[in-house]
Write an enzyme that holds these catalytic residues in place. Structure first.
Site, PDB file in Angstrom:
ATOM      1  N   LYS A 155      -5.277   6.536 -19.661  1.00  0.00           N
ATOM      2  CA  LYS A 155      -5.433   7.089 -20.999  1.00  0.00           C
ATOM      3  C   LYS A 155      -4.186   6.804 -21.852  1.00  0.00           C
ATOM      4  O   LYS A 155      -3.848   5.661 -22.081  1.00  0.00           O
ATOM      5  CB  LYS A 155      -5.730   8.583 -20.902  1.00  0.00           C
ATOM      6  CG  LYS A 155      -6.827   8.927 -19.887  1.00  0.00           C
ATOM      7  CD  LYS A 155      -8.139   8.222 -20.126  1.00  0.00           C
ATOM      8  CE  LYS A 155      -9.310   8.786 -19.325  1.00  0.00           C
ATOM      9  NZ  LYS A 155      -9.215   8.654 -17.865  1.00  0.00           N
ATOM     10  N   TYR A 158     -12.372  18.327 -15.708  1.00  0.00           N
ATOM     11  CA  TYR A 158     -12.973  16.994 -15.841  1.00  0.00           C
ATOM     12  C   TYR A 158     -14.078  16.848 -14.792  1.00  0.00           C
ATOM     13  O   TYR A 158     -13.957  17.332 -13.655  1.00  0.00           O
ATOM     14  CB  TYR A 158     -11.884  15.949 -15.670  1.00  0.00           C
ATOM     15  CG  TYR A 158     -12.373  14.539 -15.479  1.00  0.00           C
ATOM     16  CD1 TYR A 158     -13.242  13.943 -16.400  1.00  0.00           C
ATOM     17  CD2 TYR A 158     -11.976  13.788 -14.380  1.00  0.00           C
ATOM     18  CE1 TYR A 158     -13.687  12.644 -16.227  1.00  0.00           C
ATOM     19  CE2 TYR A 158     -12.415  12.492 -14.199  1.00  0.00           C
ATOM     20  CZ  TYR A 158     -13.271  11.929 -15.118  1.00  0.00           C
ATOM     21  OH  TYR A 158     -13.716  10.645 -14.930  1.00  0.00           O
ATOM     22  N   ARG A 209       0.827  -1.201   0.000  1.00  0.00           N
ATOM     23  CA  ARG A 209       0.000   0.000   0.000  1.00  0.00           C
ATOM     24  C   ARG A 209       0.864   1.255   0.000  1.00  0.00           C
ATOM     25  O   ARG A 209       0.403   2.344  -0.360  1.00  0.00           O
ATOM     26  CB  ARG A 209      -0.940   0.028   1.205  1.00  0.00           C
ATOM     27  CG  ARG A 209      -2.012   1.128   1.082  1.00  0.00           C
ATOM     28  CD  ARG A 209      -3.094   1.027   2.138  1.00  0.00           C
ATOM     29  NE  ARG A 209      -2.714   1.725   3.351  1.00  0.00           N
ATOM     30  CZ  ARG A 209      -2.538   1.169   4.532  1.00  0.00           C
ATOM     31  NH1 ARG A 209      -2.689  -0.146   4.664  1.00  0.00           N
ATOM     32  NH2 ARG A 209      -2.215   1.874   5.588  1.00  0.00           N
ATOM     33  N   ASP A 246      -2.989  18.977 -14.587  1.00  0.00           N
ATOM     34  CA  ASP A 246      -3.406  17.694 -15.147  1.00  0.00           C
ATOM     35  C   ASP A 246      -2.902  17.645 -16.586  1.00  0.00           C
ATOM     36  O   ASP A 246      -3.377  18.390 -17.447  1.00  0.00           O
ATOM     37  CB  ASP A 246      -4.924  17.568 -15.087  1.00  0.00           C
ATOM     38  CG  ASP A 246      -5.424  16.205 -15.545  1.00  0.00           C
ATOM     39  OD1 ASP A 246      -4.738  15.551 -16.373  1.00  0.00           O
ATOM     40  OD2 ASP A 246      -6.509  15.791 -15.119  1.00  0.00           O
TER      41      ASP A 246
END
Length: 412
Positions: free
Chosen positions: A211, A114, A61, A186
């Protein structure tokens, strides 16, 4: 050991940075470390690793050797000191902002974001006392007037999803630095092939690795890069304790594989999108095409400056278009296609088309969409890797049906 970190070419670093097969039994492909925890040689060693006094991994983690390679490689490609892999792009955003912001702090964001980023800011952070202020960051003077000593972060996308607005990173970073605010960009649409915001003054860069970085529609992941001190804070607080938005080792392997062809794929995405945009711009059913490579694009000069490959300017694989007839025409265009798929996401080998107002940007209310420049008639096209003539042919057949005199008259 040979020095695999010295080459400077983008494609070379995307393939080799941080990994020498001879350190791993000659394995050309990096090993995938499918483990949740890591064994210590002694209690003292375990304590030293926990305390950060010795290198090593504790629990996946927090860190994992496969993810570590991906993080190093992405940091190199973006020109940053360090990177952090997360379970999704929104995981990278949320882990970062939970780490940086406190109640009473302000984050200034662009008008266009977004949909899930918008939702996190307004339906998440605002509930905990963070002030979210929208500015038109395409006009740096609006930031200059709005920024104050309570502003901790200035956040934007460039190009913006879905309407392709560009933000001048250099200008915004200069203003933000004068107020000791961090700049977070971004870079999903452009990728480091085209734009490297760290080189232009940004502090943090985030990606939806789902993406273009992955590139094949078979994974979900996120990346954030920046200075090591801040990335370490995000890892140990925002990721480990706040979100748990952890990337799986197999996902990291798929992204590492995608990075090897990223530059080549982006070249094809860019060249095909340019050709498609030019073909669509003159069609009678099309009201406007928003693509940075068109001479009609209002911010073409900034695109030439900020979106560059090692071979010169290139403008990405994303196109936004408005049709005569608005939302009904957009739906008819999508439904009339045969090869191109109606799907959210982008940056895949397949060409994808979607309607932002009802899909990716549905978290906005209709009033918010109008205010933030996302019209109901906007259609978003992610140009894939198919033969460009086939992409255009599929679009033209559907557009021709829309431009029949009876349909245009009905739209008016």
């Amino acid at each position: 050991m040979r020095d695999s970190n010295s080459p400077s070419g983008f494609a070379t670093r995307a393939i080799h940075h941080g990994y020498d097969p001879l350190d791993h039994g000659g394995s050309l492909a990096p090993p995938v470390h499918m483990t949740s925890t890591f064994v210590f040689g002694s209690a003292d060693q375990g304590g030293a690793i926990f305390a950060g006094e010795a290198p090593g991994h504790v629990y996946s983690r927090i860190s994992n050797p496969t993810l570590d390679l991906l993080e190093q490689r992405m940091a190199s490609l973006e020109g940053a000191e360090a990177g952090l892999a997360t379970g999704s792009g929104i995981g990278a955003i949320t882990a970062s902002l939970w780490t940086i912001l406190q109640p009473g702090d302000e984050i200034i964001v662009d008008e266009t974001l977004y949909g899930c980023t918008f939702s996190f800011l307004h339906h998440g952070l605002e509930k905990f006392g963070v002030i979210v202020t929208h500015c038109d960051l395409t006009e740096p003077d609006t930031l200059r007037r709005a920024i104050s000593n309570r502003t901790k972060v200035v956040y934007f996308e460039t190009p913006a999803n879905p309407n392709m607005r560009l933000v001048d990173i250099d200008a915004i970073a200069k203003i933000a630095k004068s107020a000791d605010a961090l700049v977070m960009v971004d870079n999903t649409y452009a990728t480091p092939v085209l734009t490297r915001p760290i080189e232009r003054g940004a502090d943090l860069v985030v990606h939806s690795a789902t993406k273009y970085l992955g590139g094949h529609g078979d994974l979900v992941g996120g990346i954030v890069v920046g200075c090591k001190e801040l990335i370490d804070e995000i890892r140990l607080y925002g990721l480990k304790d706040m979100t748990g938005a952890v990337m799986a080792p197999m996902t990291a392997m798929l992204i590492l594989r995608g990075l090897k062809t990223l530059e080549l794929r982006m070249e094809r995405h860019c060249s095909s999108a340019q050709t498609v945009a030019e073909a669509l711009a003159s069609h009678p059913a099309v009201a406007s095409v928003l693509y940075p490579g068109l001479s009609s694009f209002a911010q073409r000069e900034l695109a030439d400056l900020q979106m560059t490959t090692e071979a010169g300017p290139a403008y990405g694989g994303m196109i936004a278009l408005e049709l005569h007839g608005g939302i009904e025409a957009g739906k008819a265009l999508i439904d009339g296609l045969s090869m191109i798929h109606c799907a959210v996401s982008l940056g895949d080998a397949e060409t994808l088309i979607q309607h932002p107002a009802s899909m990716t940007h549905s978290p906005y209310t209709p009033e918010e969409r109008i205010r933030h420049g996302i019209s109901d008639g906007l259609v978003r096209l992610s140009v894939g890797l198919e033969a460009v003539d086939d992409i255009i042919a599929d679009l033209i057949v559907s557009l021709d049906a829309l431009s029949a005199p009876s349909l245009l008259a009905a739209a008016e």
